[in-house]
Write an enzyme that holds these catalytic residues in place. Structure first.
Site, PDB file in Angstrom:
ATOM      1  N   CYS A  50       0.834  -1.208   0.000  1.00  0.00           N
ATOM      2  CA  CYS A  50       0.000   0.000   0.000  1.00  0.00           C
ATOM      3  C   CYS A  50       0.877   1.269   0.000  1.00  0.00           C
ATOM      4  O   CYS A  50       1.488   1.561  -1.020  1.00  0.00           O
ATOM      5  CB  CYS A  50      -1.000  -0.048   1.144  1.00  0.00           C
ATOM      6  SG  CYS A  50      -2.417   0.996   0.840  1.00  0.00           S
ATOM      7  N   HIS A  63      -3.305  -5.033   1.919  1.00  0.00           N
ATOM      8  CA  HIS A  63      -2.650  -5.312   3.206  1.00  0.00           C
ATOM      9  C   HIS A  63      -2.759  -6.795   3.565  1.00  0.00           C
ATOM     10  O   HIS A  63      -3.670  -7.170   4.309  1.00  0.00           O
ATOM     11  CB  HIS A  63      -3.352  -4.516   4.317  1.00  0.00           C
ATOM     12  CG  HIS A  63      -3.082  -3.057   4.309  1.00  0.00           C
ATOM     13  ND1 HIS A  63      -2.221  -2.452   5.200  1.00  0.00           N
ATOM     14  CD2 HIS A  63      -3.558  -2.066   3.525  1.00  0.00           C
ATOM     15  CE1 HIS A  63      -2.184  -1.153   4.968  1.00  0.00           C
ATOM     16  NE2 HIS A  63      -2.987  -0.884   3.953  1.00  0.00           N
ATOM     17  N   GLU A  66      -1.100  -8.467   5.596  1.00  0.00           N
ATOM     18  CA  GLU A  66      -0.734  -8.751   6.990  1.00  0.00           C
ATOM     19  C   GLU A  66      -1.946  -8.785   7.917  1.00  0.00           C
ATOM     20  O   GLU A  66      -1.839  -9.248   9.043  1.00  0.00           O
ATOM     21  CB  GLU A  66       0.308  -7.733   7.495  1.00  0.00           C
ATOM     22  CG  GLU A  66      -0.223  -6.362   7.916  1.00  0.00           C
ATOM     23  CD  GLU A  66      -0.550  -5.418   6.756  1.00  0.00           C
ATOM     24  OE1 GLU A  66      -0.440  -5.842   5.579  1.00  0.00           O
ATOM     25  OE2 GLU A  66      -0.943  -4.266   7.035  1.00  0.00           O
TER      26      GLU A  66
HETATM   27  N1  LIG Z   1      -3.306   1.847   3.470  1.00  0.00           N
HETATM   28  C1  LIG Z   1      -2.408   2.644   2.954  1.00  0.00           C
HETATM   29  O1  LIG Z   1      -1.201   2.421   3.039  1.00  0.00           O
HETATM   30  C2  LIG Z   1      -2.947   3.883   2.333  1.00  0.00           C
HETATM   31  C3  LIG Z   1      -1.951   4.653   1.495  1.00  0.00           C
HETATM   32  C4  LIG Z   1      -2.298   6.132   1.509  1.00  0.00           C
HETATM   33  N2  LIG Z   1      -3.545   6.397   0.872  1.00  0.00           N
HETATM   34  C5  LIG Z   1      -1.159   6.928   0.881  1.00  0.00           C
HETATM   35  O2  LIG Z   1      -1.332   7.588  -0.061  1.00  0.00           O
HETATM   36  O3  LIG Z   1      -0.067   6.880   1.368  1.00  0.00           O
END
Ligand SMILES: NC(=O)CC[C@H](N)C(=O)O
Length: 199
Positions: free
Chosen positions: A81, A179, A181
């Protein structure tokens, strides 16, 4: 063979969950918050969180340049992410001051799935991950919008009329929009530990 030592960047995010997933996948895990700690690891996981915050914190603690040079030098890294965003060479909808650690020849769009579906889940077949679909939990997730020839797309979802890569790999770099995890399914961590062992 001794277990590889894999650090989890401990500035923000699910550090404990990533460590548990790595340990159950055959690695030794440790937290990386300082350059001296980075120097001790064979590979790194960058958890999700807020990419702008993680970017700022890496600069504050003096990790930004060491991280960039380890990544450029071939250290295996798995980014989830916000971690995907930090590995990307190019970011769309980023903060004006936002920088990345770079290495992955992709353009990612932050918060790509839009407001209505800030968070959602789905089952995804991931190439190279056997045993059926992976439950993918997306939280204000990015997707990959453009990618270079060296990038393998391991999974994609249909969104806004196009197929959007959400798991990509380039050499020793792995990134997921979601995610893994949080689900207790450690197959993506196992894939990464296998990449580290092979590297
Ligand atoms: N769950 C996440 O890691 C979200 C990422 C977040 N929207 C960003 O731009 O960093």
């Amino acid at each position: 063979m001794t277990a590889p030592v894999i650090g989890v960047l401990g500035l923000q995010g699910d550090v404990r969950e990533h460590r548990a997933a790595l340990e159950s996948s055959g690695a030794t895990s440790t937290v990386v918050r300082r350059p001296e700690e980075l120097a001790q690891v064979d590979a790194l996981v960058i958890p999700g969180g807020e990419s702008t915050t993680i970017d700022m914190l890496t600069r504050v603690v003096g990790l930004r340049d060491p991280l960039r040079s380890r990544i450029a030098g071939g250290m295996p890294v798995y980014g989830s992410c916000a971690g995907m965003i930090l590995l990307a060479d190019r970011v769309l909808d980023g903060h004006p001051d936002q920088q990345t650690l770079a290495g992955l020849d992709v353009t990612v769009r932050r918060n790509a799935f839009g407001r209505q579906v800030d968070s959602h889940e789905g089952d995804l077949e991931v190439r190279g991950v056997g045993g059926g679909p992976v439950r993918a939990v997306f939280i204000r997730a990015p997707w990959v919008e453009e990618w270079g020839d060296g990038v393998e797309v391991l999974a994609a979802v249909e969104a806004k009329g196009e197929s959007r890569p959400v798991v990509v790999r380039q050499g020793a770099l792995l990134a997921t929009s979601f995610h893994p995890e949080v689900t207790g399914d450690h197959r993506l961590h196992r894939l990464f530990v296998g990449m580290v062992t092979a590297a």
